[in-house]
Scaffold this active site. Sequence first.
Site, PDB file in Angstrom:
ATOM      1  N   ASP A  37     -19.653  -1.787 -47.741  1.00  0.00           N
ATOM      2  CA  ASP A  37     -19.797  -2.922 -46.821  1.00  0.00           C
ATOM      3  C   ASP A  37     -20.251  -2.401 -45.454  1.00  0.00           C
ATOM      4  OD1 ASP A  37     -19.528  -5.580 -45.969  1.00  0.00           O
ATOM      5  OD2 ASP A  37     -17.432  -5.302 -45.379  1.00  0.00           O
ATOM      6  N   HIS A  49     -17.275 -12.250 -37.717  1.00  0.00           N
ATOM      7  CA  HIS A  49     -16.156 -11.444 -38.207  1.00  0.00           C
ATOM      8  C   HIS A  49     -14.916 -11.641 -37.341  1.00  0.00           C
ATOM      9  CE1 HIS A  49     -19.688  -9.089 -39.741  1.00  0.00           C
ATOM     10  NE2 HIS A  49     -18.938  -9.128 -40.835  1.00  0.00           N
ATOM     11  N   GLY A  73     -17.817 -12.834 -42.684  1.00  0.00           N
ATOM     12  CA  GLY A  73     -16.925 -13.528 -41.749  1.00  0.00           C
ATOM     13  C   GLY A  73     -16.336 -14.792 -42.338  1.00  0.00           C
ATOM     14  N   SER A 131     -13.258 -15.428 -43.429  1.00  0.00           N
ATOM     15  CA  SER A 131     -11.870 -15.783 -43.065  1.00  0.00           C
ATOM     16  C   SER A 131     -11.918 -16.875 -42.014  1.00  0.00           C
ATOM     17  CB  SER A 131     -11.142 -14.572 -42.477  1.00  0.00           C
ATOM     18  OG  SER A 131     -11.004 -13.576 -43.438  1.00  0.00           O
ATOM     19  N   ASN A 180     -17.561 -12.728 -48.268  1.00  0.00           N
ATOM     20  CA  ASN A 180     -16.758 -11.596 -47.777  1.00  0.00           C
ATOM     21  C   ASN A 180     -15.556 -12.050 -46.965  1.00  0.00           C
ATOM     22  OD1 ASN A 180     -18.950 -10.167 -48.721  1.00  0.00           O
ATOM     23  ND2 ASN A 180     -19.429  -9.178 -46.781  1.00  0.00           N
TER      24      ASN A 180
END
Length: 285
Positions: free
Chosen positions: A82, A180, A209, A211, A230
């Site tokens: 990553d 992020h 990003g 979350s 991700n």
Amino acid sequence: MPLVSSKEILEDAYKYRYAIGAFPGHHYEMIRAIISAAEELDTPVIIQTTPDTILYTGIHHLAQMVKTAAENTKIPVSLHLDHGDSFHLVNQCLRAGYSSIMIDGSKLELEDNILLVKKVVEVCHAVDVPVEAELGTIGGAEDNSNVRNREIFLTNPHLAEKFVNRTGIDFFAPAFGTAHGKYKSEPKLDFPLLDDISNRVNIPIVMHGASGISDKDLQKSIQYGISKVNFSTDLKSAFALELRQHLNENPSQENPRKMFITARESVKEIVKAKIKVLQGSKAAV
Ligand code: 13P
Ligand code: ZN
């Protein structure tokens, strides 16, 4: 089974409009939580490691842990680099057996980014390993909080088309409003931009990003070609919160084999919840 390439699993997801979760293999406890979540839901999963994670554990230890975990399960597991930050690290990962690579030249000028990515594609494709690359700036502080917070610069769809055509990458990571880390205000995703980019590049798209992005926006993004999603911050926060709570409530707990159990369980539950959201649209196909 042995590690699988991310190409087949992401192309299936892209075709049938669902997405595969990509989660951070910070250490053994995280890897174990992620794999057991995916096992319970019987879905493929991507374990990814940033350059900082590789530095922390050492590439061979890390790769071996994920390979062994993969060999001991029936679900397909892919090991992905990553935000790879150098051609040298890409080669180290290939030698260590990684089955998926991201090269992140997004800080470079366009032509320099293209040159770096082309070079990476050449070595990776020679050994059948797919490549993800980023154009634009997704922003935020990625993985290492010492890295300065970067602003979001949305991806230009014309440049995205040129970038993908000239580099020959397999998956594309654009900036369309995610960032992020923890969001300070509600993220606003630019769906018309994502749609335009997706129609021009015609390859699986990656959301970084993720979350803090609502389930509704995750599922909507999948309809525009997002096939790999991700997550990191949500897992890290859950692990830390649960571990802190467990140690506070059990001050005499000094057993290294027992202190992570609840933290690991909470990560597993989060991963399961995310995977269910990403698979949500698959059921309707
Ligand atoms: P978050 O930490 O915001 O979930 O982002 C994860 C990511 O994009 C890893 O590449
Ligand atoms: Zn990212």
